[in-house]
Design a protein around this motif. Structure first.
Motif, PDB file in Angstrom:
ATOM      1  N   GLY A   1       0.766  -0.837  -0.015  1.00  0.00           N
ATOM      2  CA  GLY A   1      -0.034   0.053   0.060  1.00  0.00           C
ATOM      3  C   GLY A   1       0.528   1.347  -0.018  1.00  0.00           C
ATOM      4  N   LYS A   2       0.062   2.438  -0.376  1.00  0.00           N
ATOM      5  CA  LYS A   2       0.565   3.778  -0.037  1.00  0.00           C
ATOM      6  C   LYS A   2       1.183   3.688   1.147  1.00  0.00           C
ATOM      7  N   SER A   3       2.398   4.607   1.484  1.00  0.00           N
ATOM      8  CA  SER A   3       3.251   5.393   3.023  1.00  0.00           C
ATOM      9  C   SER A   3       2.894   6.797   2.791  1.00  0.00           C
ATOM     10  N   PRO A   4       2.787   7.008   4.338  1.00  0.00           N
ATOM     11  CA  PRO A   4       2.912   7.985   4.670  1.00  0.00           C
ATOM     12  C   PRO A   4       4.414   8.968   4.573  1.00  0.00           C
ATOM     13  N   VAL A   5       4.787   8.368   4.166  1.00  0.00           N
ATOM     14  CA  VAL A   5       6.167   9.179   3.660  1.00  0.00           C
ATOM     15  C   VAL A   5       6.385   9.634   2.562  1.00  0.00           C
ATOM     16  N   ASP A   6       5.411   7.899   1.536  1.00  0.00           N
ATOM     17  CA  ASP A   6       5.377   9.131  -0.184  1.00  0.00           C
ATOM     18  C   ASP A   6       4.411  10.485   0.375  1.00  0.00           C
ATOM     19  N   ASP A   7       3.929  10.438   0.539  1.00  0.00           N
ATOM     20  CA  ASP A   7       2.449  11.718   0.973  1.00  0.00           C
ATOM     21  C   ASP A   7       3.015  12.209   2.149  1.00  0.00           C
ATOM     22  N   PRO A   8       3.330  13.071   2.491  1.00  0.00           N
ATOM     23  CA  PRO A   8       3.539  13.490   3.886  1.00  0.00           C
ATOM     24  C   PRO A   8       2.276  14.696   4.314  1.00  0.00           C
ATOM     25  N   GLU A   9       1.642  14.596   3.488  1.00  0.00           N
ATOM     26  CA  GLU A   9       0.724  16.013   3.906  1.00  0.00           C
ATOM     27  C   GLU A   9      -0.075  15.416   4.574  1.00  0.00           C
ATOM     28  N   ASN A  10      -0.448  14.001   4.195  1.00  0.00           N
ATOM     29  CA  ASN A  10      -1.941  12.737   3.827  1.00  0.00           C
ATOM     30  C   ASN A  10      -2.255  12.716   5.250  1.00  0.00           C
ATOM     31  N   SER A  11      -2.375  13.346   6.633  1.00  0.00           N
ATOM     32  CA  SER A  11      -2.402  12.871   8.226  1.00  0.00           C
ATOM     33  C   SER A  11      -3.493  11.732   8.357  1.00  0.00           C
ATOM     34  N   GLN A  12      -4.426  11.834   7.393  1.00  0.00           N
ATOM     35  CA  GLN A  12      -5.417  10.414   7.532  1.00  0.00           C
ATOM     36  C   GLN A  12      -4.469   9.255   7.288  1.00  0.00           C
ATOM     37  N   LEU A  13      -3.970   9.269   6.116  1.00  0.00           N
ATOM     38  CA  LEU A  13      -2.890   7.906   5.558  1.00  0.00           C
ATOM     39  C   LEU A  13      -1.941   7.755   7.190  1.00  0.00           C
ATOM     40  N   LEU A  14      -1.022   8.873   7.620  1.00  0.00           N
ATOM     41  CA  LEU A  14      -0.485   8.495   8.894  1.00  0.00           C
ATOM     42  C   LEU A  14      -0.839   7.698   9.850  1.00  0.00           C
ATOM     43  N   TYR A  15      -1.801   8.502  10.205  1.00  0.00           N
ATOM     44  CA  TYR A  15      -2.772   8.176  11.246  1.00  0.00           C
ATOM     45  C   TYR A  15      -3.682   6.695  11.339  1.00  0.00           C
ATOM     46  N   ALA A  16      -3.756   6.287  10.146  1.00  0.00           N
ATOM     47  CA  ALA A  16      -4.206   5.145   9.681  1.00  0.00           C
ATOM     48  C   ALA A  16      -3.602   4.009   9.822  1.00  0.00           C
ATOM     49  N   THR A  17      -1.806   4.114   8.725  1.00  0.00           N
ATOM     50  CA  THR A  17      -0.785   3.620   9.228  1.00  0.00           C
ATOM     51  C   THR A  17      -0.481   3.078  10.780  1.00  0.00           C
ATOM     52  N   MET A  18      -0.452   4.614  11.403  1.00  0.00           N
ATOM     53  CA  MET A  18      -0.440   4.766  13.268  1.00  0.00           C
ATOM     54  C   MET A  18      -1.487   3.237  13.287  1.00  0.00           C
ATOM     55  N   ILE A  79       7.946   6.298   9.593  1.00  0.00           N
ATOM     56  CA  ILE A  79       7.349   7.279  10.258  1.00  0.00           C
ATOM     57  C   ILE A  79       7.327   7.862  11.570  1.00  0.00           C
ATOM     58  N   LEU A  80       8.475   7.752  11.673  1.00  0.00           N
ATOM     59  CA  LEU A  80       8.478   8.386  13.603  1.00  0.00           C
ATOM     60  C   LEU A  80       8.705   9.714  12.839  1.00  0.00           C
ATOM     61  N   PRO A  81      10.296  10.461  12.085  1.00  0.00           N
ATOM     62  CA  PRO A  81       9.836  11.809  11.527  1.00  0.00           C
ATOM     63  C   PRO A  81       8.711  12.718  11.701  1.00  0.00           C
ATOM     64  N   LEU A  82       7.047  11.618  10.693  1.00  0.00           N
ATOM     65  CA  LEU A  82       6.177  12.490  10.626  1.00  0.00           C
ATOM     66  C   LEU A  82       5.528  12.861  11.712  1.00  0.00           C
ATOM     67  N   GLN A  83       5.209  12.187  12.251  1.00  0.00           N
ATOM     68  CA  GLN A  83       4.844  11.853  14.044  1.00  0.00           C
ATOM     69  C   GLN A  83       5.361  12.182  15.115  1.00  0.00           C
ATOM     70  N   SER A  84       5.893  12.906  14.874  1.00  0.00           N
ATOM     71  CA  SER A  84       7.133  14.183  15.253  1.00  0.00           C
ATOM     72  C   SER A  84       6.500  15.075  15.278  1.00  0.00           C
ATOM     73  N   LYS A  89       1.828  19.926  15.535  1.00  0.00           N
ATOM     74  CA  LYS A  89       0.878  20.189  14.916  1.00  0.00           C
ATOM     75  C   LYS A  89      -0.593  20.634  15.912  1.00  0.00           C
ATOM     76  N   ILE A  90      -0.388  19.108  16.797  1.00  0.00           N
ATOM     77  CA  ILE A  90      -1.264  18.982  17.655  1.00  0.00           C
ATOM     78  C   ILE A  90      -0.897  20.190  18.413  1.00  0.00           C
ATOM     79  N   ARG A  91       0.259  20.686  19.193  1.00  0.00           N
ATOM     80  CA  ARG A  91       0.630  21.468  20.238  1.00  0.00           C
ATOM     81  C   ARG A  91       0.782  22.118  20.329  1.00  0.00           C
ATOM     82  N   ASN A  92       0.933  22.515  18.830  1.00  0.00           N
ATOM     83  CA  ASN A  92       0.325  24.290  18.232  1.00  0.00           C
ATOM     84  C   ASN A  92      -0.756  24.457  18.686  1.00  0.00           C
ATOM     85  N   LYS A  93      -2.041  23.593  18.413  1.00  0.00           N
ATOM     86  CA  LYS A  93      -3.091  24.212  17.994  1.00  0.00           C
ATOM     87  C   LYS A  93      -3.710  24.157  19.536  1.00  0.00           C
TER      88      LYS A  93
END
Length: 124
Positions: A1-18, A79-84, A89-93
């Motif tokens: 499948g597609k990796s969040p590393v390939d699409d770093p702006e897609n937070s839904q993909l990151l959360y699904a992967t996690m 995905i560790l850097p993307l998680q960081s 982003k969450i802390r800023n919000k």
């Protein structure tokens, strides 16, 4: 499948992967508990020269599960850097919301909507 590393702006993909990585971690103990009974079952069938359909797949379960664990661990490292970044982003919000809340409380106290200046009629 597609990796969040390939699409770093897609937070839904990151959360699904996690979520998938977490699911692999949660399933690991259950899979470990059934691997030996599967091996014993396959050995018993071989002992009596019974070869039902699908036995080859059953024998491959432990190796395939090890591949799943390895892939999940590899993806987790990627995905560790993307998680960081997502944590920042969450802390800023949270900080932005806290500032909005502070401003609202200050305005609410300074304008005090329940004071006598804001009453509709003096009968209250």
């Amino acid at each position: 499948g597609k990796s969040p590393v390939d699409d770093p702006e897609n937070s839904q993909l990151l959360y699904a992967t996690m979520t998938h990585i977490r699911d692999v971690k949660l399933a690991t103990n259950a899979i470990k508990r059934i691997v030996q009974p599967i091996r014993d079952f396959c050995q018993t069938l071989k002992k009596y020269k019974v070869t039902p359909e699908g036995i080859a797949e059953l024998e491959q379960v432990p190796a395939k599960w090890d591949d799943v664990i390895r892939l999940a661990f590899t993806e987790k490292e990627k995905i560790l850097p993307l998680q960081s970044e997502e944590v920042l982003k969450i802390r800023n919000k949270i900080d932005e919301f806290a500032e909005e809340l502070r401003q609202f409380c200050h305005e609410f106290r300074s304008k005090c909507p329940f004071g006598p200046d804001n009453a509709i009629a003096e009968e209250w």
